[in-house]
Scaffold this active site. Structure first.
Site, PDB file in Angstrom:
ATOM      1  N   ASN A 286       0.811  -0.849   0.093  1.00 29.50           N
ATOM      2  CA  ASN A 286      -0.162  -0.111   0.159  1.00 29.50           C
ATOM      3  C   ASN A 286       1.283   1.247  -0.101  1.00 29.50           C
ATOM      4  OD1 ASN A 286      -2.145   1.739   0.025  1.00 29.50           O
ATOM      5  ND2 ASN A 286      -2.525   1.407   2.090  1.00 29.50           N
TER       6      ASN A 286
ATOM      7  N   ASP B 120     -10.678   9.148  -7.170  1.00 23.32           N
ATOM      8  CA  ASP B 120     -11.613   8.726  -7.436  1.00 23.32           C
ATOM      9  C   ASP B 120     -12.907   9.765  -6.440  1.00 23.32           C
ATOM     10  OD1 ASP B 120     -10.722   7.619  -4.534  1.00 23.32           O
ATOM     11  OD2 ASP B 120     -11.699   5.603  -4.977  1.00 23.32           O
TER      12      ASP B 120
ATOM     13  N   GLU C 237       2.565  12.396  -2.937  1.00 19.99           N
ATOM     14  CA  GLU C 237       3.699  12.360  -3.907  1.00 19.99           C
ATOM     15  C   GLU C 237       3.781  13.312  -5.524  1.00 19.99           C
ATOM     16  OE1 GLU C 237      -0.856  11.290  -4.557  1.00 19.99           O
ATOM     17  OE2 GLU C 237       1.465  11.226  -3.375  1.00 19.99           O
ATOM     18  N   ASP C 238       2.939  14.056  -5.206  1.00 19.50           N
ATOM     19  CA  ASP C 238       1.961  14.812  -6.239  1.00 19.50           C
ATOM     20  C   ASP C 238       2.940  16.108  -6.376  1.00 19.50           C
ATOM     21  OD1 ASP C 238       1.133  15.491  -4.341  1.00 19.50           O
ATOM     22  OD2 ASP C 238      -1.101  16.892  -4.598  1.00 19.50           O
TER      23      ASP C 238
END
Length: 764
Positions: free
Chosen positions: A577, A599, A687-688
């Site tokens: 994960n 999502d 992470e972005d």
């Protein structure tokens, strides 16, 4: 003039229609309608009420259009043409396969075009915009026929010319076997409608046999300077034949055609056959004519070029049962002689009918196919398609005006209830007196007129029973007026939707004459399965989506067939994960463009298509919907309001952004990015931000671009499973990431890219 019944209320004078009637000359034809108008007594107070209602409706309509309707409207191209047309919005696509029964659209063949950033090129390959941008305004293109010379493809088709609103024959050329097309011009233009340009070679001469049924005859033209110059050669058949196809079979030339002028024939349900020893004639009718004449679902009307495959002749026909050109049918010819004809239906597996509906270029109907065998042994075919049924724009217009009329009647009724309008019935037998003191009646001595007036009088008494029921001083009156006002708002929104809402499609945006596709990628886990199902159902209907890849980080993954999807869904199960999994190199992705979208973000397909169009202009950038200005010493993470305040941004959050999957994913998993990925795993965040640093570190030019969504809903704000639910803690972690990444990779650009710099205003 006699009183119109009842005592006139001076406070409600003047009576508009009574004064009007008194001023009309007695011989005028308008005088007879004064008796009818006399039933509506409109006091000046009602005029103010009506104008106020009109203003309120305008405000509601404009607000509804700006907030809702305009969010789904594809912006009209700069060039003229491509206007709503009752016949449809046809365009043309190209297909390839190993047989005419195994054809796939061009996007599945992975043909690309670097000049238009089309990786891959997608259908449609020719549209009304292709023709209009070349200086020939057109509303649609249809009925395509291929003519192949060596490695050059020529495409002849009907184009609905705006100047005459009739069909002309256009021609386009492709030098790369259909991946890109150049519109050459109008090949044939007559004073009557032309379509179905069947082109063939006979004795080293090239001929065209277009439909010209409005002329009442089937004509043949010969090319004098192919492909743009043609001359009339002869009349083949002196009948108004429709959609005529030619084939050489068993020693004869055969015409498959239709004649809807034949007695006892239903339109689009008639098929007849003609035969000759030469395509130049003379032609004689088949003994069994008409083959069909009563059922338009049987595929009687031709749907393209007949073809030979494995020794059998096949005919294409249109199923027009639901709407004109609903779908294609294919028939294998079992018997074709001078005396007999027999065919059997087969399935035509070009592709499964798309679930994208109107968002797909051929989502509602397709009615023409021209398959041809290539020297390589493979097959190529062109097909037309439409996203709306026949008469759709006319139907929307009529429905819109009908709701507008209902709104007008509702306003009148509310005025009656509120007591600002009277509907008065005159006592006795009311007549208008002429200047000779003779009675002048409408429809004199007419029994119908008498019944009409009695009916109108009864209706007047019925309406009067409602007068004053909407007294705003009572609770009942307030409730009635409130409910009717809600109905009024619904009517306003409905007529705005039908009159100004387009055809209901959220279509893709063309770039340099071509369309393309992208892959959607989202990362989730078992606790968010419901979110994911709604996500897939919504975004899979977007026009340019090729595939949805779900990065499954935790829990038992769902089966791929659990989703209501219009495109393939692939579940990529990860062992660990990690947020780094979002950017993992994936060789199974078939498109260069990837749209990373969380999502829990909901936006319109139209906004997504705008973002994809902007990315195709600059595929070296991250193009997204959430801008940030990350600066300071030490750098601090702030929200979009801060970027707006500074009127600029230097980063785009990749939770809703387009990028080049090949470039971006390799950068993210490079050795240089290893320390950054480790920090992402430690903090389970950022992470972005890391991706923005990696892009900025590799380039000296602009690396990010913002597109403003019409609206976007972030459902993570309402979810307990979101990592950013605690906003203050989330911002502190991201500020820590900024400091660390800056020390490793250098700072982000100090200069902010300003909002509103695009000509189209998409970044305002």
């Amino acid at each position: 003039m006699p009183a119109m019944g009842g005592k006139e209320d001076k406070a409600m004078s003047p009576w508009i229609f009574r004064r009007f009637c008194a001023s009309v000359p007695w011989r005028s034809r308008w005088r007879r309608w004064c008796r009818l108008l006399g039933y509506l007594a409109l006091p000046s107070s009602f005029v103010f009420f009506f104008l106020g209602s009109l203003l309120a409706c305008s405000i509601v309509g404009i607000a509804f259009f700006r907030i809702w309707v305009s969010s789904f409207l594809t912006e009209k191209p700069v060039s003229a043409g491509c206007l709503p047309d009752g016949e449809g919005s046809w365009s043309i696509g190209i297909f390839y396969g190993k047989s005419p029964f195994a054809l796939a659209p061009i996007e599945l063949s992975n043909r690309s075009n670097e000049k238009s950033s089309a990786w891959p090129v997608a259908n449609p390959v020719l549209t009304c915009a292709s023709v209009s941008s070349a200086g020939y305004p057109s509303n649609f293109v249809a009925d395509p026929f291929l003519f192949i010379q060596d490695n050059t493809f020529y495409l002849f088709f009907e184009t609905k010319t705006m100047a005459t609103m009739q069909g002309d024959i256009g021609v386009a050329r492709s030098l790369d076997q259909g991946a890109s097309w150049e519109f050459l011009g109008i090949a044939l233009d007559e004073t009557w409608h032309l379509s179905y340009p069947y082109v063939f070679n006979y004795l080293d001469e090239i001929y065209m046999m277009p439909e010209g049924s409005k002329k009442g005859e089937l004509r043949l033209y010969r090319a004098t300077k192919f492909p743009l110059e043609w001359t009339f050669d002869r009349v083949l058949v002196s009948k108004p034949l429709v959609d005529t196809s030619l084939v050489h079979y068993n020693g004869y030339y055969w015409l498959f055609t239709s004649d809807f002028s034949r007695a006892s024939t239903e339109k689009n349900a008639e098929l007849e056959i003609w035969l000759s020893n030469s395509p130049l004639g003379p032609w004689i009718e088949h003994q069994k004519n008409p083959i069909y004449k009563t059922d338009k679902s049987l595929g009687a009307r031709n749907g393209g070029r007949p073809f030979m495959y494995e020794g059998f002749l096949y005919r294409l026909g249109q199923d027009c049962s639901e709407t004109y050109g609903r779908r294609l049918r294919v028939f294998r010819v079992e018997i074709l002689t001078e005396e007999e004809y027999k065919e059997v239906p087969l399935s035509l597996a070009i592709e499964e009918e798309t679930k994208k509906g109107r968002n797909s270029w051929n989502g509602v109907r397709y009615h023409h196919l021209d398959p041809q065998l290539l020297p390589s042994g493979n097959w190529v075919a062109v097909m037309d398609g439409d996203r709306v049924p026949s008469g759709d724009s006319t139907r929307n217009l009529l429905i819109g005006w009908a709701f507008l009329l209902l709104l007008f009647l509702l306003i009148m009724f509310i005025g009656l209830l509120a007591g600002v309008m009277d509907c008065v019935h005159p006592p006795g037998n009311y007549t208008i007196i002429s200047r000779r003191n003779e009675p002048f009646s409408l429809w004199s001595n007419s029994h119908f007129a008498s019944k009409f007036w009695r009916y109108l009088a009864g209706l007047s008494r019925c309406i009067l029973a409602f007068k004053g029921q909407g007294n705003l001083k009572t609770s009942r009156g307030k409730l009635i007026i409130s409910l009717l006002s809600v109905v009024g708002v619904v009517l306003v929104c409905t007529f705005v939707q039908y009159l100004y809402g387009g055809n209901g499609a959220e279509v893709s945006y063309m770039y340099k004459g071509q369309y393309s596709q992208f892959t959607m990628l989202t990362m989730t886990y078992d606790a968010r399965l419901w979110n994911l199902k709604q996500y897939v159902k919504h975004y899979s209907r977007c026009a340019s989506v090729r595939e949805i890849v779900v990065v499954w980080n935790k829990g038992k993954p769902p089966a791929e067939d659990e989703f209501d999807s219009a495109v393939p869904v692939r579940i990529r199960v990860e062992e660990h994960n990690s947020l780094n999994n979002r950017f993992k190199v994936d060789p199974l992705i078939q498109t260069k463009a990837v749209f990373e979208l969380d999502d829990d973000i909901l936006m319109t397909c139209n906004d997504v298509e705008k973002g994809f169009r902007a990315w195709r202009e600059h595929p070296e950038r991250i193009v997204g919907f959430y801008p940030r200005f990350l600066n300071g010493d030490p750098p601090r993470y702030r929200n979009e309001k801060y970027a707006r305040k500074k009127n600029g941004y230097n980063a785009i959050l990749t939770g809703a952004a387009f990028m080049d999957s090949e470039v971006a994913f390799r950068r993210y998993w490079s050795e240089k990015a290893g320390i950054g990925r480790a920090l992402v795993d430690t903090l389970f965040n950022c992470e972005d931000i890391l991706m923005n640093f990696l892009y900025a570190n590799e380039s000296l030019v602009r690396t990010v671009e913002y597109i403003h969504p019409s609206w976007a809903i972030d459902t993570s704000k309402f979810s307990a499973s979101a990592i950013s639910r605690n906003t203050q803690q989330h911002y502190e972690i991201r500020s820590k990431c900024l400091s660390k990444f800056s020390s490793i990779y250098g700072s982000l650009p100090k200069m902010a890219w300003s909002f509103g710099s695009r000509r189209d205003g998409w970044d305002a």
